[in-house]
Every structure is written in C-alpha cells, then in structure tokens.
Design a protein around this motif. Structure first.
Motif, PDB file in Angstrom:
ATOM      1  N   SER A  56       0.826  -1.025   0.138  1.00 22.63           N
ATOM      2  CA  SER A  56       0.024   0.058   0.017  1.00 22.63           C
ATOM      3  C   SER A  56       0.825   1.312  -0.076  1.00 22.63           C
ATOM      4  CB  SER A  56      -0.965  -0.005   1.278  1.00 22.63           C
ATOM      5  OG  SER A  56      -0.322   0.057   2.416  1.00 22.63           O
ATOM      6  N   GLN A 163      -3.377  -7.924 -11.802  1.00 21.02           N
ATOM      7  CA  GLN A 163      -4.434  -7.324 -11.069  1.00 21.02           C
ATOM      8  C   GLN A 163      -4.067  -6.001 -10.237  1.00 21.02           C
ATOM      9  OE1 GLN A 163      -6.056  -9.742  -7.694  1.00 21.02           O
ATOM     10  NE2 GLN A 163      -7.530  -8.509  -7.376  1.00 21.02           N
ATOM     11  N   GLU A 164      -2.798  -6.055  -9.690  1.00 20.66           N
ATOM     12  CA  GLU A 164      -2.400  -4.720  -8.960  1.00 20.66           C
ATOM     13  C   GLU A 164      -1.912  -3.568  -9.909  1.00 20.66           C
ATOM     14  OE1 GLU A 164      -0.212  -3.784  -4.892  1.00 20.66           O
ATOM     15  OE2 GLU A 164       0.551  -5.577  -6.025  1.00 20.66           O
ATOM     16  N   GLN A 202      -9.813   3.983 -10.219  1.00 23.69           N
ATOM     17  CA  GLN A 202     -10.417   3.026  -9.302  1.00 23.69           C
ATOM     18  C   GLN A 202     -11.418   4.100  -8.557  1.00 23.69           C
ATOM     19  OE1 GLN A 202      -9.923  -0.078  -8.628  1.00 23.69           O
ATOM     20  NE2 GLN A 202      -8.372  -0.212  -7.252  1.00 23.69           N
ATOM     21  N   ASN A 223       0.644   3.903  -2.727  1.00 19.07           N
ATOM     22  CA  ASN A 223       0.017   3.056  -3.805  1.00 19.07           C
ATOM     23  C   ASN A 223      -1.219   3.506  -3.931  1.00 19.07           C
ATOM     24  OD1 ASN A 223      -0.402   1.120  -5.817  1.00 19.07           O
ATOM     25  ND2 ASN A 223       0.395  -0.514  -4.326  1.00 19.07           N
ATOM     26  N   ASP A 225      -3.949   3.445  -5.796  1.00 19.07           N
ATOM     27  CA  ASP A 225      -4.867   2.522  -6.314  1.00 19.07           C
ATOM     28  C   ASP A 225      -4.905   1.112  -5.655  1.00 19.07           C
ATOM     29  OD1 ASP A 225      -5.556   4.402  -8.577  1.00 19.07           O
ATOM     30  OD2 ASP A 225      -4.027   3.488  -9.744  1.00 19.07           O
ATOM     31  N   ASN A 226      -3.990   0.989  -4.738  1.00 15.75           N
ATOM     32  CA  ASN A 226      -3.985  -0.310  -3.843  1.00 15.75           C
ATOM     33  C   ASN A 226      -4.016  -0.127  -2.477  1.00 15.75           C
ATOM     34  OD1 ASN A 226      -4.002  -2.440  -6.198  1.00 15.75           O
ATOM     35  ND2 ASN A 226      -2.525  -0.889  -6.834  1.00 15.75           N
ATOM     36  N   SER A 227      -4.487   0.816  -1.832  1.00 14.87           N
ATOM     37  CA  SER A 227      -4.369   1.183  -0.489  1.00 14.87           C
ATOM     38  C   SER A 227      -5.750   1.421   0.112  1.00 14.87           C
ATOM     39  CB  SER A 227      -3.724   2.456  -0.349  1.00 14.87           C
ATOM     40  OG  SER A 227      -3.729   2.854   0.868  1.00 14.87           O
TER      41      SER A 227
END
Length: 297
Positions: A56, A163-164, A202, A223, A225-227
C-alpha cells in the motif's frame, strides 16, 4: 608444607566450594525479566522495528522492508505499548499533531489488533476531497507532476501482478522482469513532496468532500490504487479521518530490505538483500513555499 602447596590446596578448596554453590535461579530470572522490561519500555517509549507486509505504500516502502519507527514525536496513547494491553481510550500524553506528509504507523479503527502504515495528508479542520485521483485540499488542488522514476524490480515480495498493476510487468534491457508503474510527484501545501503510484482508475479516485474533525487526521497510501486508507469505508479501510490517539509513531528510516527469496538457511540471507534500500530516510522532501500557500486551520 610449602607455601606453594598451601596455595594449591586453597585454590582447590575454593573451586570445590564454587562447584557446590547452588544456582541462584531467582537472580537469573530477575535479570531476564529486567532485560525484557527494558526492551519493552524502549519499544513503547522510544522506537521499535517494523516490517512492511503489504504494497500500500509502494514505492516509498516495499513488501520486505524493515524500518525503525519512533514512538515519541506525537506523544503516547493506548496504542503506544508494544502489545495491546490497554483498551481504546481518547487522548494522548504529551500529544502533538503529525506534520503533513509524515509516514505514520497506526492501529486502524474497530479495535483491530494490528499496525498499518500510511501517509498523513489532512489535518484537523481541513476540507479534503479527491477528484479523478487528485487531492483537493481546502478548495485548492494539490499539485501533481509526472516523473520519470526507475522501474521497480520484480521479485518474490514484489510480483507486480496484473491485478495490481495492469500491463506494468515487462522485461528490462537485460531481460530481468521489471515493474513499470506511472509515478507522480505530489506536493502538499507545506512544501512536502513525495512520489505516488497511479496505475489505473479506481473508485477511490473520487471521494466526496470531508471535513476532518478535531484531533483527527486523514491518511492515504502512496500506492493510491491499492491502498485501503481513509478513502475506504470500514471494515476494509480506515473509514475516513482517524483519531490522533490511534497513531502509534513516525517512520524514520529503512534498516534493510529482503526480496522474499530468503529461507531458514542463513546462506540465503545475504543474497536476498535488496540493493540501495538500507538507511533510506522516510522523511519526505521539503521545498520552501510562500506562507500564503499553507491554509490556516
């Protein structure tokens, strides 16, 4: 009997007495307890090591980074002890607010007995929203600038999954797999700047305006888009601004970083060390800015 023989006999008697002396088990236990308490006190009041388990905060922090977190910059609260021995309660002892851009560890709301790590974006009294990935702080867009950052090496701790980071995993010039992610330099009103990753669109790229209550802070991961942070509702995220008493300390510097290839075999430890990450400061860069750019709250 000669003096030499007398000395030998005396030494033998002393050795015999020492061999027969009982072990002071209570003294040994007491010494061990004192050592354990000293370590716990240091971890509670001064500093503690921390391990990065998630992506993240990429690429400021990678999975496998080990770092030092200082416990005293914001004072002490129920989350300060190394173990969760205190119930959740309001207030801090010797408390002070974090600075915008600080990287902090926290206990997420909901009495989840775990530590998270995020960056402080908003302070009490701020109005914060997000539009198409850009932070709007007190009505003013936070400047963002695309930067040419080095790609992140792909390893066991950074697989750079589709995916990430869609389409980011590509071979480098030497054939080694690298993770090419769009990197943006973000600069807060106090002049603090740092890099964030912006891989894709996102739902967290758009967040309605939120007024940050007194004694709360708004936190985000680098990060973006992934947090799961203040933009994400409970229980997945932080559910909005976080009470200041949930902040456990400030991240100071990375001690070392492992790429995930290590095993229990000590011979694998040295090869698994990532180059260039040891002793990297986690204090964001700061450039002088006009005083009028920092809103008064």
């Amino acid at each position: 009997m000669s003096d030499k023989a007398t000395e030998i006999d005396a030494a033998a008697d002393a050795k015999s007495r020492d061999a027969k002396a009982p072990i002071d088990w209570w003294g040994e236990i007491k010494g061990l307890l004192i050592l354990v308490l000293a370590v716990l006190a240091f971890h509670t009041f001064i500093a503690k090591p921390f391990y990065i388990p998630s992506s993240s905060m990429m690429n400021t922090l990678l999975v496998g980074d080990r770092l030092i977190v200082s416990k005293f910059p914001y004072g002490y609260s129920w989350v300060s002890p190394s173990f969760r021995v205190l119930p959740p309660m309001k207030g801090r002892l010797f408390g002070s607010l974090p600075t915008r851009g600080d990287v902090v560890i926290l206990n997420p709301p909901g009495d989840r007995k775990e530590d998270w790590i995020k960056r402080v974006i908003g302070l009490p009294g701020d109005i914060i929203e997000v539009r198409e990935g850009q932070i709007i702080l007190n009505g003013a867009p936070v400047p963002q600038e695309s930067v040419a950052a080095d790609p992140i090496p792909v390893d066991d701790n950074n697989p750079c999954t589709e995916q990430e980071f869609p389409g980011a995993r590509q071979p480098g010039p030497d054939g080694r797999m690298l993770c090419y992610v769009n990197t943006v330099r973000e600069t807060l009103p106090n002049g603090v700047s740092y890099d964030i990753l912006d891989a894709r669109r996102q739902r967290t790229d758009n967040v309605a305006p939120v007024v940050i209550p007194q004694d709360h802070v708004y936190l985000m991961g680098d990060n973006r888009d992934n947090s799961a942070d203040s933009r994400v509702s409970l229980p997945e995220g932080l559910g909005g601004p976080v009470p200041i008493e949930n902040i456990g300390g400030r991240a100071e510097f990375i001690t070392f970083s492992l790429d995930g290839s290590e095993t229990w075999n000590p011979l694998t430890w040295w090869p698994s060390l990532r180059d260039g990450r040891a002793w990297r400061s986690l204090h964001p860069q700061k450039a002088p800015v006009p005083a009028t750019q920092e809103p008064q709250g």
